[in-house]
Design a protein around this motif. Structure first.
Motif, PDB file in Angstrom:
ATOM      1  N   ARG A  10      -3.794   6.785  46.114  1.00 18.82           N
ATOM      2  CA  ARG A  10      -2.770   6.776  47.162  1.00 18.82           C
ATOM      3  C   ARG A  10      -1.399   7.056  46.545  1.00 18.82           C
ATOM      4  O   ARG A  10      -0.893   6.247  45.751  1.00 18.82           O
ATOM      5  N   VAL A  11      -0.803   8.161  46.959  1.00 21.68           N
ATOM      6  CA  VAL A  11       0.376   8.707  46.286  1.00 21.68           C
ATOM      7  C   VAL A  11       1.507   8.948  47.287  1.00 21.68           C
ATOM      8  O   VAL A  11       1.260   9.427  48.397  1.00 21.68           O
ATOM      9  N   VAL A  12       2.736   8.647  46.899  1.00 24.29           N
ATOM     10  CA  VAL A  12       3.914   9.016  47.695  1.00 24.29           C
ATOM     11  C   VAL A  12       4.763   9.974  46.858  1.00 24.29           C
ATOM     12  O   VAL A  12       5.066   9.676  45.701  1.00 24.29           O
ATOM     13  N   VAL A  13       5.109  11.114  47.439  1.00 24.80           N
ATOM     14  CA  VAL A  13       5.967  12.091  46.750  1.00 24.80           C
ATOM     15  C   VAL A  13       7.213  12.309  47.605  1.00 24.80           C
ATOM     16  O   VAL A  13       7.094  12.644  48.795  1.00 24.80           O
ATOM     17  N   THR A  14       8.411  12.129  47.025  1.00 20.08           N
ATOM     18  CA  THR A  14       9.632  12.405  47.784  1.00 20.08           C
ATOM     19  C   THR A  14      10.093  13.844  47.518  1.00 20.08           C
ATOM     20  O   THR A  14       9.775  14.428  46.480  1.00 20.08           O
ATOM     21  N   GLY A  15      10.807  14.397  48.485  1.00 15.33           N
ATOM     22  CA  GLY A  15      11.235  15.795  48.352  1.00 15.33           C
ATOM     23  C   GLY A  15      10.035  16.719  48.335  1.00 15.33           C
ATOM     24  O   GLY A  15      10.038  17.771  47.689  1.00 15.33           O
ATOM     25  N   ALA A  16       9.001  16.333  49.085  1.00 15.07           N
ATOM     26  CA  ALA A  16       7.720  17.051  49.034  1.00 15.07           C
ATOM     27  C   ALA A  16       7.706  18.307  49.896  1.00 15.07           C
ATOM     28  O   ALA A  16       6.721  19.034  49.926  1.00 15.07           O
ATOM     29  N   GLY A  17       8.819  18.574  50.581  1.00 16.27           N
ATOM     30  CA  GLY A  17       8.833  19.696  51.514  1.00 16.27           C
ATOM     31  C   GLY A  17       9.181  21.029  50.894  1.00 16.27           C
ATOM     32  O   GLY A  17       9.239  22.043  51.605  1.00 16.27           O
ATOM     33  N   ARG A  84      -2.197   1.574  50.933  1.00 14.49           N
ATOM     34  CA  ARG A  84      -1.550   1.025  49.737  1.00 14.49           C
ATOM     35  C   ARG A  84      -0.868   2.170  48.988  1.00 14.49           C
ATOM     36  O   ARG A  84      -1.167   3.341  49.260  1.00 14.49           O
ATOM     37  N   ILE A  85       0.050   1.825  48.091  1.00 17.25           N
ATOM     38  CA  ILE A  85       0.706   2.867  47.271  1.00 17.25           C
ATOM     39  C   ILE A  85       0.358   2.605  45.807  1.00 17.25           C
ATOM     40  O   ILE A  85       0.653   1.537  45.272  1.00 17.25           O
ATOM     41  N   GLU A  86      -0.282   3.583  45.188  1.00 22.26           N
ATOM     42  CA  GLU A  86      -0.660   3.435  43.772  1.00 22.26           C
ATOM     43  C   GLU A  86       0.202   4.299  42.862  1.00 22.26           C
ATOM     44  O   GLU A  86       0.314   4.019  41.666  1.00 22.26           O
ATOM     45  N   VAL A  87       0.775   5.348  43.430  1.00 24.46           N
ATOM     46  CA  VAL A  87       1.624   6.255  42.648  1.00 24.46           C
ATOM     47  C   VAL A  87       2.860   6.590  43.477  1.00 24.46           C
ATOM     48  O   VAL A  87       2.743   6.914  44.661  1.00 24.46           O
ATOM     49  N   LEU A  88       4.037   6.496  42.855  1.00 24.22           N
ATOM     50  CA  LEU A  88       5.264   6.992  43.482  1.00 24.22           C
ATOM     51  C   LEU A  88       5.836   8.083  42.588  1.00 24.22           C
ATOM     52  O   LEU A  88       6.010   7.871  41.385  1.00 24.22           O
ATOM     53  N   VAL A  89       6.118   9.234  43.188  1.00 21.40           N
ATOM     54  CA  VAL A  89       6.805  10.298  42.451  1.00 21.40           C
ATOM     55  C   VAL A  89       8.176  10.502  43.086  1.00 21.40           C
ATOM     56  O   VAL A  89       8.293  10.954  44.228  1.00 21.40           O
ATOM     57  N   ASN A  90       9.216  10.120  42.342  1.00 22.98           N
ATOM     58  CA  ASN A  90      10.603  10.323  42.789  1.00 22.98           C
ATOM     59  C   ASN A  90      11.015  11.735  42.397  1.00 22.98           C
ATOM     60  O   ASN A  90      11.388  11.987  41.254  1.00 22.98           O
ATOM     61  N   ASN A  91      10.916  12.637  43.347  1.00 15.46           N
ATOM     62  CA  ASN A  91      11.213  14.043  43.043  1.00 15.46           C
ATOM     63  C   ASN A  91      12.456  14.553  43.780  1.00 15.46           C
ATOM     64  O   ASN A  91      13.146  15.430  43.277  1.00 15.46           O
ATOM     65  N   ALA A  92      12.743  14.017  44.965  1.00 17.47           N
ATOM     66  CA  ALA A  92      13.847  14.554  45.777  1.00 17.47           C
ATOM     67  C   ALA A  92      15.171  14.470  45.030  1.00 17.47           C
ATOM     68  O   ALA A  92      15.472  13.462  44.391  1.00 17.47           O
ATOM     69  N   ALA A  93      15.942  15.528  45.101  1.00 18.99           N
ATOM     70  CA  ALA A  93      17.282  15.526  44.500  1.00 18.99           C
ATOM     71  C   ALA A  93      18.052  16.709  45.075  1.00 18.99           C
ATOM     72  O   ALA A  93      17.464  17.632  45.645  1.00 18.99           O
ATOM     73  N   ILE A  94      19.371  16.629  44.933  1.00 20.11           N
ATOM     74  CA  ILE A  94      20.216  17.775  45.302  1.00 20.11           C
ATOM     75  C   ILE A  94      21.019  18.180  44.074  1.00 20.11           C
ATOM     76  O   ILE A  94      21.243  17.367  43.176  1.00 20.11           O
ATOM     77  N   TYR A  95      21.385  19.448  44.010  1.00 24.24           N
ATOM     78  CA  TYR A  95      22.136  19.898  42.836  1.00 24.24           C
ATOM     79  C   TYR A  95      23.272  20.875  43.154  1.00 24.24           C
ATOM     80  O   TYR A  95      23.255  22.026  42.736  1.00 24.24           O
ATOM     81  N   GLY A 137      -0.102   0.384  39.132  1.00 27.93           N
ATOM     82  CA  GLY A 137       0.256   1.727  39.587  1.00 27.93           C
ATOM     83  C   GLY A 137       1.109   2.515  38.605  1.00 27.93           C
ATOM     84  O   GLY A 137       1.295   2.134  37.442  1.00 27.93           O
ATOM     85  N   HIS A 138       1.595   3.625  39.107  1.00 25.41           N
ATOM     86  CA  HIS A 138       2.431   4.531  38.301  1.00 25.41           C
ATOM     87  C   HIS A 138       3.670   4.933  39.094  1.00 25.41           C
ATOM     88  O   HIS A 138       3.563   5.245  40.285  1.00 25.41           O
ATOM     89  N   ILE A 139       4.807   4.967  38.413  1.00 22.44           N
ATOM     90  CA  ILE A 139       6.020   5.549  38.975  1.00 22.44           C
ATOM     91  C   ILE A 139       6.455   6.656  38.023  1.00 22.44           C
ATOM     92  O   ILE A 139       6.604   6.425  36.819  1.00 22.44           O
ATOM     93  N   VAL A 140       6.620   7.862  38.573  1.00 28.63           N
ATOM     94  CA  VAL A 140       7.112   8.982  37.765  1.00 28.63           C
ATOM     95  C   VAL A 140       8.344   9.543  38.459  1.00 28.63           C
ATOM     96  O   VAL A 140       8.297   9.845  39.661  1.00 28.63           O
ATOM     97  N   SER A 141       9.435   9.668  37.736  1.00 34.39           N
ATOM     98  CA  SER A 141      10.628  10.280  38.313  1.00 34.39           C
ATOM     99  C   SER A 141      10.845  11.649  37.686  1.00 34.39           C
ATOM    100  O   SER A 141      10.608  11.843  36.489  1.00 34.39           O
ATOM    101  N   VAL A 142      11.299  12.563  38.517  1.00 35.48           N
ATOM    102  CA  VAL A 142      11.574  13.921  38.034  1.00 35.48           C
ATOM    103  C   VAL A 142      13.062  13.986  37.706  1.00 35.48           C
ATOM    104  O   VAL A 142      13.912  13.823  38.585  1.00 35.48           O
TER     105      VAL A 142
END
Ligand SMILES: NC(=O)c1ccc[n+]([C@@H]2O[C@H](COP(=O)([O-])OP(=O)(O)OC[C@H]3O[C@@H](n4cnc5c(N)ncnc54)[C@H](O)[C@@H]3O)[C@@H](O)[C@H]2O)c1
Length: 260
Positions: A10-17, A84-95, A137-142
Motif C-alpha cells: 500500500r503506497v501513497v505518492v504525492t505529485g503523482a499527476g 493502510r499505508i506502508e510506503v509514502l513517497v514525497n515527490n510533489a514540489a515546485i521549482y 514501512g518506508h518513507i522516501v522523499s525526492v
C-alpha cells in the motif's frame, strides 16, 4: 528485487499527476502495488490512475500537501482506498526561479510550503499511522542535486531540498525504533518532457556536467525509489541516493589540469 515483494503493498505518492511522480506510480503498479496517486490538480491525479497498467491498482486523489487539514483529508481518503499505508513517497514540489533581490514573499513561501512543509506534514501523518498499526514501512522523499549544490535563482528551492534531506535524516533516527526506513532519492536533470520550460543555454550547460552524457529518465528515479523500499535495502536508512548520471560528483565540465 525479490519476486513479488511489492504485490498488494500500500503506497501513497504525492505529485503523482505528472513527470517523476507518475513514473513512480506506474512502477509500483507494475509490481502489483496499490497506489494512492495524490496531486493538487484533480484531473492529473485521475489521469495517472487511469493510464497506469496493473497487476496493481491506482486511485487518484486530489489534494494539497501544504496544509495540515488537507493532508488529514488526503490520508483519510488514501486509507479509504488502501486500508493502510506502508510506503509514502514525497515527490510533489515546485521549482520557480528568481534572484533573491527580486523574490516576492509569496514565491519564497510557496516553495518552502510545498517542498518542505508538505513532506513534513505527509511524513508525520503517514508515520503516525504506520506506528499505530505496527507497520514497518518506508518513507522516501525526492530531493534534487540542489540539496548540496547552490544555483542562482534557486535560493528557496535549494533551501527546501537541503531541508527535506535533513528532515529525512532526523526522521530516520526517530523512526528506526519502529522499523520504519526513511531515505532520499536525489535526481539530477530528468527528462519530464517539458524542454520548452527551461532556458536552452541552462540545459546545455547542465548537460555538459553529466558524466553519463544524457538526461535521466523518470523511470530511473522510480527504480531507485523501489530499490529503497525493497528487502535489498533493509540496512539502508537516513541515506541520500544520488541518481544523476554522476553530475553530483563534482565539476565534470573542467578539463584535466595537467599539460599546457
Ligand atoms: N524534473 C527534474 O529534472 C527534476 C530534477 C531534480 C529533482 N526533481 C524533483 O522531482 C520531483 C518531481 O519533479 P517533476 O519534474 O516530475 O515535477 P512536475 O512539475 O512534473 O510534477 C509535480 C507534480 O506535483 C504536483 N503538485 C505541486 N504542488 C502540489 C501540492 N501542493 N500538493 C500536491 N501536489 C502538488 C503538481 O500538480 C505536479 O503534477 C520534485 O520533487 C522535483 O523537485 C525533478
Amino acid at each position: 528485487m525479490s519476486e513479488g515483494e511489492f504485490a498488494a503493498r500500500r503506497v501513497v505518492v504525492t505529485g503523482a499527476g505528472a513527470g517523476i511522480g507518475r513514473a513512480i506510480t506506474a512502477a509500483f503498479v507494475r509490481e502489483g502495488a496499490w497506489v494512492a496517486a495524490v496531486d493538487l490538480v484533480a484531473e492529473r491525479a485521475a489521469e495517472t490512475a487511469a493510464i497506469v497498467e496493473g497487476p496493481g491498482r491506482a486511485f487518484g486523489i486530489a489534494g494539497d500537501i501544504r496544509a495540515s487539514r488537507s493532508v488529514d483529508r488526503i490520508v483519510e481518503e488514501a486509507l479509504g482506498h488502501l486500508g493502510r499505508i506502508e510506503v509514502l513517497v514525497n515527490n510533489a514540489a515546485i521549482y520557480p526561479n528568481c534572484p533573491v533581490l527580486e523574490m516576492p514573499d509569496e514565491q519564497w513561501d510557496a516553495v518552502i510550503e510545498t517542498n518542505l512543509r508538505g513532506p513534513f506534514l505527509m511524513s508525520r501523518a503517514a508515520a503516525r499511522q504506520m506506528v499505530a498499526g505496527g507497520i514497518r514501512g518506508h518513507i522516501v522523499s525526492v530531493a534534487s542535486g540542489a540539496y548540496k549544490s547552490a544555483r542562482r535563482g534557486a535560493s528557496h528551492y535549494c533551501a527546501s531540498k537541503a531541508g527535506v534531506v535533513m528532515l529525512s535524516k532526523v526522521l530516520a533516527q526517530e523512526l528506526a525504533e519502529h522499523g520504519i526506513h526513511v531515505n532520499v532519492v536525489s535526481p539530477g536533470l530528468i527528462d519530464v518532457g517539458r524542454r520548452g520550460d527551461v532556458n536552452p543555454t541552462y540545459r546545455e550547460t547542465l548537460l555538459r556536467n553529466i558524466p553519463w552524457g544524457r538526461m535521466g529518465r523518470p523511470s530511473e528515479i522510480a527504480d531507485a525509489v523501489l530499490f529503497l523500499c525493497s528487502r535489498r535495502a533493509e540496512y539502508v536508512t537516513g541515506a541520500v541516493l544520488d541518481v544523476d548520471g554522476g553530475s553530483g560528483a563534482g565539476r565534470f565540465f573542467l578539463p584535466y589540469s595537467r599539460g599546457a
